[in-house]
Write a protein that holds these residues in place. Structure first.
Motif, PDB file in Angstrom:
ATOM      1  N   THR A  40       6.500  -8.921  -9.676  1.00  8.21           N
ATOM      2  CA  THR A  40       7.889  -8.454  -9.737  1.00  8.21           C
ATOM      3  C   THR A  40       7.883  -6.928  -9.760  1.00  8.21           C
ATOM      4  O   THR A  40       6.906  -6.299 -10.190  1.00  8.21           O
ATOM      5  CB  THR A  40       8.632  -8.989 -10.976  1.00  8.21           C
ATOM      6  OG1 THR A  40       7.906  -8.608 -12.158  1.00  8.21           O
ATOM      7  CG2 THR A  40       8.772 -10.490 -10.929  1.00  8.21           C
ATOM      8  N   PHE A  41       8.991  -6.349  -9.293  1.00  5.10           N
ATOM      9  CA  PHE A  41       9.107  -4.905  -9.176  1.00  5.10           C
ATOM     10  C   PHE A  41      10.294  -4.404  -9.980  1.00  5.10           C
ATOM     11  O   PHE A  41      11.222  -5.144 -10.260  1.00  5.10           O
ATOM     12  CB  PHE A  41       9.342  -4.497  -7.708  1.00  5.10           C
ATOM     13  CG  PHE A  41       8.390  -5.103  -6.732  1.00  5.10           C
ATOM     14  CD1 PHE A  41       7.153  -4.531  -6.510  1.00  5.10           C
ATOM     15  CD2 PHE A  41       8.736  -6.243  -6.022  1.00  5.10           C
ATOM     16  CE1 PHE A  41       6.277  -5.081  -5.604  1.00  5.10           C
ATOM     17  CE2 PHE A  41       7.862  -6.808  -5.117  1.00  5.10           C
ATOM     18  CZ  PHE A  41       6.630  -6.221  -4.905  1.00  5.10           C
ATOM     19  N   THR A  42      10.278  -3.104 -10.269  1.00  7.07           N
ATOM     20  CA  THR A  42      11.490  -2.477 -10.765  1.00  7.07           C
ATOM     21  C   THR A  42      12.505  -2.492  -9.620  1.00  7.07           C
ATOM     22  O   THR A  42      12.149  -2.659  -8.459  1.00  7.07           O
ATOM     23  CB  THR A  42      11.215  -1.034 -11.214  1.00  7.07           C
ATOM     24  OG1 THR A  42      10.473  -0.355 -10.201  1.00  7.07           O
ATOM     25  CG2 THR A  42      10.434  -1.001 -12.505  1.00  7.07           C
ATOM     26  N   THR A  83       8.776   9.339  -9.082  1.00  6.14           N
ATOM     27  CA  THR A  83       9.303   8.885 -10.364  1.00  6.14           C
ATOM     28  C   THR A  83       8.532   7.648 -10.812  1.00  6.14           C
ATOM     29  O   THR A  83       8.496   6.653 -10.092  1.00  6.14           O
ATOM     30  CB  THR A  83      10.797   8.543 -10.252  1.00  6.14           C
ATOM     31  OG1 THR A  83      11.518   9.712  -9.849  1.00  6.14           O
ATOM     32  CG2 THR A  83      11.339   8.048 -11.588  1.00  6.14           C
ATOM     33  N   PRO A  84       7.872   7.696 -11.970  1.00  6.69           N
ATOM     34  CA  PRO A  84       7.059   6.558 -12.402  1.00  6.69           C
ATOM     35  C   PRO A  84       7.834   5.246 -12.413  1.00  6.69           C
ATOM     36  O   PRO A  84       9.007   5.202 -12.804  1.00  6.69           O
ATOM     37  CB  PRO A  84       6.621   6.956 -13.815  1.00  6.69           C
ATOM     38  CG  PRO A  84       6.671   8.453 -13.814  1.00  6.69           C
ATOM     39  CD  PRO A  84       7.834   8.804 -12.930  1.00  6.69           C
ATOM     40  N   ALA A  85       7.182   4.195 -11.964  1.00  4.60           N
ATOM     41  CA  ALA A  85       7.767   2.856 -11.930  1.00  4.60           C
ATOM     42  C   ALA A  85       6.718   1.861 -12.409  1.00  4.60           C
ATOM     43  O   ALA A  85       5.580   2.243 -12.715  1.00  4.60           O
ATOM     44  CB  ALA A  85       8.238   2.520 -10.517  1.00  4.60           C
ATOM     45  N   VAL A  86       7.095   0.603 -12.473  1.00  2.65           N
ATOM     46  CA  VAL A  86       6.193  -0.431 -12.977  1.00  2.65           C
ATOM     47  C   VAL A  86       6.221  -1.644 -12.058  1.00  2.65           C
ATOM     48  O   VAL A  86       7.283  -2.072 -11.613  1.00  2.65           O
ATOM     49  CB  VAL A  86       6.587  -0.864 -14.412  1.00  2.65           C
ATOM     50  CG1 VAL A  86       5.742  -2.044 -14.873  1.00  2.65           C
ATOM     51  CG2 VAL A  86       6.432   0.297 -15.377  1.00  2.65           C
ATOM     52  N   HIS A 133      -4.060   1.872  -2.050  1.00  4.43           N
ATOM     53  CA  HIS A 133      -4.714   0.930  -2.962  1.00  4.43           C
ATOM     54  C   HIS A 133      -4.356   1.362  -4.382  1.00  4.43           C
ATOM     55  O   HIS A 133      -5.050   2.159  -5.002  1.00  4.43           O
ATOM     56  CB  HIS A 133      -6.221   0.970  -2.728  1.00  4.43           C
ATOM     57  CG  HIS A 133      -6.960  -0.192  -3.296  1.00  4.43           C
ATOM     58  ND1 HIS A 133      -8.293  -0.388  -3.065  1.00  4.43           N
ATOM     59  CD2 HIS A 133      -6.567  -1.238  -4.069  1.00  4.43           C
ATOM     60  CE1 HIS A 133      -8.701  -1.483  -3.676  1.00  4.43           C
ATOM     61  NE2 HIS A 133      -7.661  -2.021  -4.304  1.00  4.43           N
ATOM     62  N   VAL A 134      -3.228   0.832  -4.900  1.00  9.69           N
ATOM     63  CA  VAL A 134      -2.648   1.373  -6.134  1.00  9.69           C
ATOM     64  C   VAL A 134      -3.247   0.783  -7.414  1.00  9.69           C
ATOM     65  O   VAL A 134      -3.124   1.385  -8.477  1.00  9.69           O
ATOM     66  CB  VAL A 134      -1.112   1.208  -6.153  1.00  9.69           C
ATOM     67  CG1 VAL A 134      -0.489   1.937  -4.972  1.00  9.69           C
ATOM     68  CG2 VAL A 134      -0.698  -0.251  -6.154  1.00  9.69           C
ATOM     69  N   LEU A 135      -3.858  -0.387  -7.318  1.00  6.77           N
ATOM     70  CA  LEU A 135      -4.551  -0.981  -8.470  1.00  6.77           C
ATOM     71  C   LEU A 135      -5.896  -1.473  -7.972  1.00  6.77           C
ATOM     72  O   LEU A 135      -5.955  -2.303  -7.054  1.00  6.77           O
ATOM     73  CB  LEU A 135      -3.756  -2.140  -9.070  1.00  6.77           C
ATOM     74  CG  LEU A 135      -4.397  -2.807 -10.301  1.00  6.77           C
ATOM     75  CD1 LEU A 135      -4.423  -1.838 -11.486  1.00  6.77           C
ATOM     76  CD2 LEU A 135      -3.668  -4.087 -10.679  1.00  6.77           C
ATOM     77  N   LEU A 152       1.307  -5.164 -16.901  1.00 10.12           N
ATOM     78  CA  LEU A 152       2.138  -4.098 -16.363  1.00 10.12           C
ATOM     79  C   LEU A 152       1.256  -3.061 -15.679  1.00 10.12           C
ATOM     80  O   LEU A 152       0.246  -2.632 -16.248  1.00 10.12           O
ATOM     81  CB  LEU A 152       2.949  -3.435 -17.474  1.00 10.12           C
ATOM     82  CG  LEU A 152       3.833  -4.355 -18.321  1.00 10.12           C
ATOM     83  CD1 LEU A 152       4.590  -3.544 -19.368  1.00 10.12           C
ATOM     84  CD2 LEU A 152       4.798  -5.128 -17.444  1.00 10.12           C
ATOM     85  N   VAL A 153       1.661  -2.670 -14.479  1.00  5.87           N
ATOM     86  CA  VAL A 153       0.897  -1.694 -13.703  1.00  5.87           C
ATOM     87  C   VAL A 153       1.799  -0.494 -13.407  1.00  5.87           C
ATOM     88  O   VAL A 153       2.778  -0.624 -12.663  1.00  5.87           O
ATOM     89  CB  VAL A 153       0.405  -2.303 -12.374  1.00  5.87           C
ATOM     90  CG1 VAL A 153      -0.388  -1.274 -11.575  1.00  5.87           C
ATOM     91  CG2 VAL A 153      -0.415  -3.564 -12.625  1.00  5.87           C
ATOM     92  N   PRO A 154       1.492   0.675 -13.963  1.00  2.00           N
ATOM     93  CA  PRO A 154       2.286   1.851 -13.610  1.00  2.00           C
ATOM     94  C   PRO A 154       1.971   2.307 -12.187  1.00  2.00           C
ATOM     95  O   PRO A 154       0.813   2.300 -11.772  1.00  2.00           O
ATOM     96  CB  PRO A 154       1.848   2.899 -14.641  1.00  2.00           C
ATOM     97  CG  PRO A 154       0.503   2.452 -15.103  1.00  2.00           C
ATOM     98  CD  PRO A 154       0.457   0.963 -14.949  1.00  2.00           C
ATOM     99  N   VAL A 155       2.993   2.657 -11.434  1.00  4.01           N
ATOM    100  CA  VAL A 155       2.799   3.179 -10.079  1.00  4.01           C
ATOM    101  C   VAL A 155       3.616   4.454  -9.918  1.00  4.01           C
ATOM    102  O   VAL A 155       4.609   4.661 -10.606  1.00  4.01           O
ATOM    103  CB  VAL A 155       3.202   2.160  -8.985  1.00  4.01           C
ATOM    104  CG1 VAL A 155       2.288   0.960  -8.994  1.00  4.01           C
ATOM    105  CG2 VAL A 155       4.651   1.735  -9.130  1.00  4.01           C
TER     106      VAL A 155
END
Length: 198
Positions: free
Chosen positions: A44-46, A53-56, A101-103, A123-126
């Motif tokens: 799931t996304f924000t 701007t940081p998102a999760v 490749h964000v994670l 939770l993965v910060p992006v």
């Protein structure tokens, strides 16, 4: 390792847009330009991303009661520049540059992080990259029994495949409800105002 999956369900499929597909619906319908049609449910996304701007991103992993102890690995890719792959290391963004490749090989351990018979959320910060404001982007998540090697870090995985795991693809489609939003700024840092008809 035995049977971990992304989300609550998993369906076997031969390809994203070709049958056979266990749930009877392909993930994509290219002719109708429709994505996200099947039972993928691990990510799931924000609501929307703004460049810089940081998102999760939130993903869930379910371990069946028969899951064996040990490490599994989660990788996430985002096609920031919308060129149809996840192979780019330095995508030019409005604010800086991002790797697609964000994670990379986040460890999910049974039983330390997810117990047999249970589901756990991570939770993965992006740091989003929006070369085109409010544009869509393909996202891939892979859960696997082996870490992704550097040679395979474009989302394809090793040949022929991992012994265990699941891959899900999503079209991230931002929706922005302005409504009665307060004055703010966009991702270019320019003033943005809202108004209502008189």
């Amino acid at each position: 390792p035995n049977g971990l999956r992304l989300g609550a369900t998993v369906s076997a499929e031969s390809d994203a847009d070709r049958m056979t597909d266990q749930d009877g619906l392909t993930n994509l319908d290219p002719a109708a330009d429709l994505p996200n049609r099947d039972s993928d449910d691990g990510l799931t996304f924000t609501a929307y991303w703004i460049d810089g701007t940081p998102a999760v991103i939130t993903y869930t992993v379910t371990a069946p009661a028969s899951a064996t102890a040990g490490d599994r690995y989660v990788n996430i890719w985002v096609d920031w520049n919308r060129d149809g792959d996840w192979a780019d290391g330095e995508v030019a963004c409005v604010h800086g540059a991002r790797d697609e490749h964000v994670l990379i090989n986040q460890v999910v351990n049974v039983p330390a992080q997810v117990a047999p018979g249970a589901t756990a959320a991570f939770l993965v910060p992006v740091n989003p990259c929006q070369p085109v404001l409010m544009d869509r982007a393909w996202v891939r998540i892979t859960l696997s029994d082996k870490p992704v090697a550097t040679a395979d870090d474009d989302g394809r995985g090793p040949g022929p495949c991992f012994a265990e795991g699941e891959t899900e693809d999503y079209l991230y489609d931002p929706t922005l409800e302005f409504g009665d939003a307060p004055d703010s700024t966009n991702n270019d840092g320019q003033p943005m105002t809202t108004s209502s008809p008189a």
